[in-house]
Write a protein that holds these residues in place. Structure first.
Motif, PDB file in Angstrom:
ATOM      1  N   UNK B 286       0.836  -1.205   0.000  1.00  0.00           N
ATOM      2  CA  UNK B 286       0.000   0.000   0.000  1.00  0.00           C
ATOM      3  C   UNK B 286       0.870   1.253   0.000  1.00  0.00           C
ATOM      4  N   UNK B 287       1.937   1.243   0.793  1.00  0.00           N
ATOM      5  CA  UNK B 287       2.820   2.416   0.852  1.00  0.00           C
ATOM      6  C   UNK B 287       3.443   2.684  -0.512  1.00  0.00           C
ATOM      7  N   UNK B 290       0.691   4.120  -2.814  1.00  0.00           N
ATOM      8  CA  UNK B 290       0.307   5.493  -2.462  1.00  0.00           C
ATOM      9  C   UNK B 290       1.483   6.470  -2.492  1.00  0.00           C
ATOM     10  N   UNK B 291       2.664   5.988  -2.825  1.00  0.00           N
ATOM     11  CA  UNK B 291       3.782   6.925  -3.025  1.00  0.00           C
ATOM     12  C   UNK B 291       3.589   7.707  -4.320  1.00  0.00           C
ATOM     13  N   UNK B 292       2.677   7.231  -5.174  1.00  0.00           N
ATOM     14  CA  UNK B 292       2.401   7.892  -6.453  1.00  0.00           C
ATOM     15  C   UNK B 292       1.343   8.975  -6.239  1.00  0.00           C
ATOM     16  N   UNK B 293       1.661  10.189  -6.669  1.00  0.00           N
ATOM     17  CA  UNK B 293       0.691  11.277  -6.564  1.00  0.00           C
ATOM     18  C   UNK B 293      -0.519  10.962  -7.441  1.00  0.00           C
ATOM     19  N   UNK B 294      -1.705  11.162  -6.896  1.00  0.00           N
ATOM     20  CA  UNK B 294      -2.921  10.854  -7.656  1.00  0.00           C
ATOM     21  C   UNK B 294      -3.446   9.453  -7.391  1.00  0.00           C
ATOM     22  N   UNK B 295      -2.774   8.684  -6.524  1.00  0.00           N
ATOM     23  CA  UNK B 295      -3.201   7.309  -6.261  1.00  0.00           C
ATOM     24  C   UNK B 295      -4.554   7.259  -5.553  1.00  0.00           C
ATOM     25  N   UNK B 299      -6.882   3.964  -5.544  1.00  0.00           N
ATOM     26  CA  UNK B 299      -6.584   3.117  -4.391  1.00  0.00           C
ATOM     27  C   UNK B 299      -7.546   3.432  -3.256  1.00  0.00           C
ATOM     28  N   UNK B 301      -7.930   1.366  -0.163  1.00  0.00           N
ATOM     29  CA  UNK B 301      -7.427   1.105   1.176  1.00  0.00           C
ATOM     30  C   UNK B 301      -6.793  -0.263   1.292  1.00  0.00           C
TER      31      UNK B 301
END
Lengths: 413, 413
Positions: B286-287, B290-295, B299, B301
């Motif tokens: 998940x990390x 979500x490191x991608x901007x706009x995720x 995404x 949860x």
């Protein structure tokens, strides 16, 4: 005692890879009293390697060299060193057995290319590499030592720790050096510096201070240098004590400690359990906690509630509060922490919610706004932070700040 | 056309700072057809700087040098270069005006130390630094050019872009260079190499191949060099196409792509959503996502189900199956993926369960055993992996393998 480092690889010279190996090696050498005089990066080219080695050996007694030991055609360090030191590539039985076992364990076939990793110069001391297929090699020429290691960082690191440092300590007369690093979280370098200026000005001349800042953390390294019989450790530890008195409870540990390992120790000692509820960190707090071996003893789980519906359905945050106050608010973060504690039936919980960026900011809540809550059965502590504009660093800072808040809360139990 | 880079600073040689300047400079030079031959890091020491400059000038025509231009006592690069090239430090009026304006704008007094930044060698070309107080300096000697720049990355970068690259393009006849890097996941270097050997042997002589392995990934870099009018990009792209045909769908991208950004693109294009259920990765999948901007657009949860009760209560895994088959099993991983898809109401889900180590292994399920499932509404794909013994690398490999499995599944939709 002075050393040089050579890092070999076309990828370094075209800028595809940042050479972080040499900084790590330099740190390790410094710790045992060896100064690095020069770091040179060159390409996978026979003449370059040979010329550079000539120069280094002329200047000093110890050359550490990384890179170019892989099995493929572009890796020529082994062949070049073999020719340079006038050896013959010969099958090295222990290495062959290790390489064969390495692939067998992974259920992979042993190819001819893998076998060739065990062909080694017959005039070097082979330094075993239990976690890779290319061993290190130690050559000696006119009193100078040359050590070749793979460029893969973790393979290089274990060779340095297990083979190279013991060798250096045995072969050379070293200066007496003692380092102690204080780890602080949440205090900027520019705030720390004036606070400790008087202390720093009064340091005894043998002790030097260095600031090592990184996002969310500042490390303060005290280094003492002296004669073989000086008790440098006592000298440094006295200063460390006064420094802790000045900085206070933002000092979270020493040397190689990490916040996640310290939080783990505190939970283990107290027999307590932990869960997390994460929005802006997207799982990074849980990933940090579970990077510690044995964390399954105290960590139960996490809900990454990226979507607001997950906050409502799984963490039981009131939908109306999200509408009224926004997902990045004290009202919501409190409920997220309590919701995780309830869902996972734990003694403590961490919750994070913020605007990691680079987009999503508003006038009232700019990019970098982050709420963190840490909860116990009797108490919820919430704090608002204003970090910067860089997504990755905002996430890193949030992880560190949340672990440090939990650490402080745990100290009360 | 060849160049060398010298980075000056004690902080580099004690490993306190990783020299990332030289990699960035090398990238910029490569793009315009200049090869970096050598990078040397030395300390803030007059003799070291002088000796190193002598060597570099002897080997080539262009030397780019960073660091040691600050106003404090430990910075001696300007004085050393002035002496080396036989100049006199003279007040440079435009620099003085810039420095004075710089401090005025910030509401800070102009100190004597700041004024001295405007004392410059009278035999250099001053390269203006609008965002800092130390300008760049260009010296020429026997047809060789030496450029000195501050070590502060953003000041150095604007000097390279605005002053140094235009200068190089004007002064030198340059080679034409083109690079393309193929990114692969899940295939070991030693498996890849024999597979592509025939292709590699048949490469046109202008093209060179390099292997860049890291845990879970191998990058393959093709570099072509030729005359100004050669269409190197077409030449390389033809080879890239044949290479993809050989390697197949384990090629996940090019150059600076990441698996998490590519998975994000695929989900966005298809208008699909994703969730994860993680055991051994502890939130790291998940990390990464979500490191991608706009995720937050795709995404929803994650449940980090470190504790088996979380698998049962939150992800609805059958407790009896955990007892019968263990938490690291096909039966459980399937139910985890389906449970996440159900709980978060998503189109796709990733699940991970394994023994990250270093402890917790058994004879049947040694450390490094990992099950991964990726699920869509009509399909669950499960795979068992045997990674190694290192906790951190096992987690990294699991994250990459799971993202690649999802990528392959998404390509069917």
């Amino acid at each position: 005692m002075k050393a040089e480092i050579i890092t070999i690889g076309d990828e370094i010279l075209i800028g595809q890879v940042v050479d972080s190996n040499s900084a790590w090696i330099a740190q390790q050498l410094n710790k045992i009293g060896v100064k690095v005089n020069r770091v040179t990066s060159i390409s996978d080219n026979r003449d370059e390697i040979t010329t550079c080695l000539d120069e280094c050996i002329q200047r000093g007694q110890l050359v550490l060299l990384t890179g170019g030991l892989g099995p493929t055609n572009d890796d020529i360090t082994k062949q070049t060193l073999n020719a340079y030191f006038g050896g013959n590539l010969t099958l090295h039985q222990p290495t062959l057995e290790h390489v064969a076992g390495f692939f067998k364990q992974r259920g992979m076939p042993l190819t001819e290319m893998n076998r060739q990793q065990a062909l080694l110069p017959d005039n070097c001391v082979v330094l075993p590499n239990p976690i890779g297929t290319a061993p290190g090699m130690l050559f000696e020429k006119n009193g100078a030592y040359v050590v070749a290691m793979p460029g893969v960082p973790y393979e290089m690191k274990q060779l340095i720790e297990n083979e190279v440092l013991p060798l250096i300590k045995k072969q050379f007369k070293l200066t007496n050096i003692f380092h102690r690093t204080l780890l602080t979280q949440g205090v900027a370098e520019s705030v720390l510096a004036p606070k400790i200026k008087n202390w720093e000005d009064a340091l005894p001349p043998q002790i030097k201070l260095a600031y090592l800042p990184s996002p969310g953390k500042v490390r303060l390294r005290l280094s003492a240098e002296g004669g073989q019989n000086d008790d440098l450790q006592s000298l440094v530890d006295t200063q460390v004590k006064s420094l802790i008195n000045i900085i206070g409870d933002d000092v979270f540990g020493f040397d190689d400690d990490t916040l996640e390992s310290i939080v783990g120790q505190l939970l283990t000692e107290r027999g307590k359990t932990l869960s997390t509820a994460e929005s802006c960190t997207g799982g990074a707090v849980a990933a940090s906690i579970t990077s510690v071996s044995g964390s399954s003893g105290y960590f139960k789980g996490s809900v990454v509630a990226y979507d607001n519906m997950v906050k409502v359905n799984t963490l039981k945050v009131k939908g109306q509060d999200i509408l009224n106050f926004g997902a990045v608010s004290q009202e919501v973060i409190e409920q997220m922490a309590l919701g995780a504690m309830e869902l996972f039936n734990t003694d403590f919980a961490i919750a994070t919610s913020g605007i990691a960026g680079p987009t999503g900011g508003t006038e009232n809540k700019p990019v970098g706004t982050v709420w963190i809550a840490v909860a116990s059965k009797d108490n919820v502590v919430c704090r608002k932070f204003l970090f910067g504009e860089h997504r990755g660093r905002n996430i890193t800072r949030t992880v560190l700040a949340s672990l440090n808040m939990l650490r402080k809360l745990l100290l009360e139990y």
